[in-house]
Design an enzyme around this catalytic site. Sequence first.
Site, PDB file in Angstrom:
ATOM      1  N   ASP A  13      42.952  31.120  48.863  1.00  0.00           N
ATOM      2  CA  ASP A  13      42.861  31.883  47.611  1.00  0.00           C
ATOM      3  C   ASP A  13      42.268  31.052  46.475  1.00  0.00           C
ATOM      4  OD1 ASP A  13      44.337  33.819  49.091  1.00  0.00           O
ATOM      5  OD2 ASP A  13      46.209  32.895  48.443  1.00  0.00           O
TER       6      ASP A  13
ATOM      7  N   GLU B  81      42.303  43.551  46.414  1.00  0.00           N
ATOM      8  CA  GLU B  81      43.124  42.551  45.752  1.00  0.00           C
ATOM      9  C   GLU B  81      42.215  41.450  45.207  1.00  0.00           C
ATOM     10  OE1 GLU B  81      45.702  40.984  48.794  1.00  0.00           O
ATOM     11  OE2 GLU B  81      44.049  40.685  50.197  1.00  0.00           O
TER      12      GLU B  81
END
Length: 544
Positions: A15, A187
């Site tokens: 991420d 997302e």
Amino acid sequence: MNAIVNPILRGFNPDPSILRVGGDYYIATSTFEWFPGVQIHHSRDLRHWRLLTHPLTRKSQLDMLGNPNSGGIWAPCLSYSDGTYYLVYTDVKSHLGPFKDTHNYLVTAPDIMGPWSEPVYLNSSGFDPSLFHDEDGRKWLLNMVWDHRKGRNHFGGILMQEYDESRRKLVGPIHNLFRGTELGLTEGPHVYRRGGYYYLLTAEGGTRWNHAVTMARSESLFGPYEVDPANPILTSRHDPGLPLQRSGHGDLVETPSGEWYMVHLCGRPLKASRMCNLGRETAIQQVEWTEDGWLRLKGGGREPRLMVEAPADLPEFRFDEPAHGTGMDSFDGETLGVHWNTLREPADESWLTLRERPGFLRLRGRESFSSAHGQSLLARRQQAFAAEAETVVEFEPDTYQQMAGLVYYYNAKNWYYLRISRDEELGKSLAILTCDRGVYGEPLEREVSVDGWDRVYLKLTLDYERAQFHYSADGSDWKAVGPALEAGRMSDENAETVRDGFLLDQGFTGAFVGVCVQDLSGARKHADFDYFAYRETEEDAETP
């Protein structure tokens, strides 16, 4: 070609959020239940990176006691404005079943090395927060929204709300900017302003094999957002033979001369098992803007590349530290090195000390691996497929409930443990304990007696698919103990459990090697570790 070799951040660094301040580049990555929270790596040439710091070092910033496996820090976002560094992050308290408890916070600092502030609570509507600083000085928080209702799209879109810095809170209406494409699972939002457009970069397809980066744009920050007709702009989903799989969750950075790069999450599966025991890693791709204002990988296509052209305007800059913190830690200082991690809480003198016996790490036994509270475990990431970890321990257990040793750990349900304990017949003894998807095992038919040994040397050798434990009385003459175990079991793929169509368990981290002590009697028996060595033995880490 002056090349960058991917992944640039190896071993459980998912991420990525990238930031350039002057000539310095920083990447923040998720740490989940591991403490300290958020890894920040530093580079000056986008080729060579070092682990620089962790901004969340205090329990007041991050209280994860009781958090589930793969809870904690999800998808932090690092940004900078007017001399201040901003970090937004999610502390996930639950993530299985219909509901997710996801609390979003903001911390700030005048310098990347801190001091980082106490957290400002933002919201709990979803995860993957990011902070966008618009040219007019206003600041906007984005995050995906979780919709728990039956029959609905659980990934309910990308929300945006203004952050009032003077009042230290979100204010005004909440806008749902983008409900995603047909890939779903929308997302990881980031907004950029370029030319006459606001660009919204998102992750879609889920963080497994269908992961992707998608783009949309609008002339207004509030939308409507036009989807890029060539989406996804980055993915590995169509070619299972690519060395970089699971590619998605991107973020963009521009060099001083106007070159653009995208960092993104990826995973490298072992060839035989197709499991990624190094976890989700960070890679980088060179990108460019087309004449009609869309973003593309430089050179065409949408598949991630192992070799990427480095920026022409950035001279090579190597750091003095060994890669990935390899080498020997003799525990001679009074503080732990930057590569060490504990579970859910900061190290505390009550159970971990370098001062009580100088030159040794002393751990006091607490709870078992099953606990989400007080574990006396100190570990570091596995960052190469071929590596070894070695330690020596002085430990005199009084009962079988007291254990200490060397652990290969993914989460509370998946681990291999070479431990010293006490057996009624053998005295001080050595055995291997295992846990695979929560199923406990003891692969040795009979424990190995080490009774009378003042010190026991322990080693784990990792060779792609194989994990083999060893022990020694002197640190020179090593004996293998137990069978070769499957290294790929320490992975997201193995942790994920689906039964009758229902997701029962999932994981997002990676394999760790470390030392630990348990005392299930409550006496807090201690063990002393004289050193810990981590060495990477593979010559070429490009592919498994």
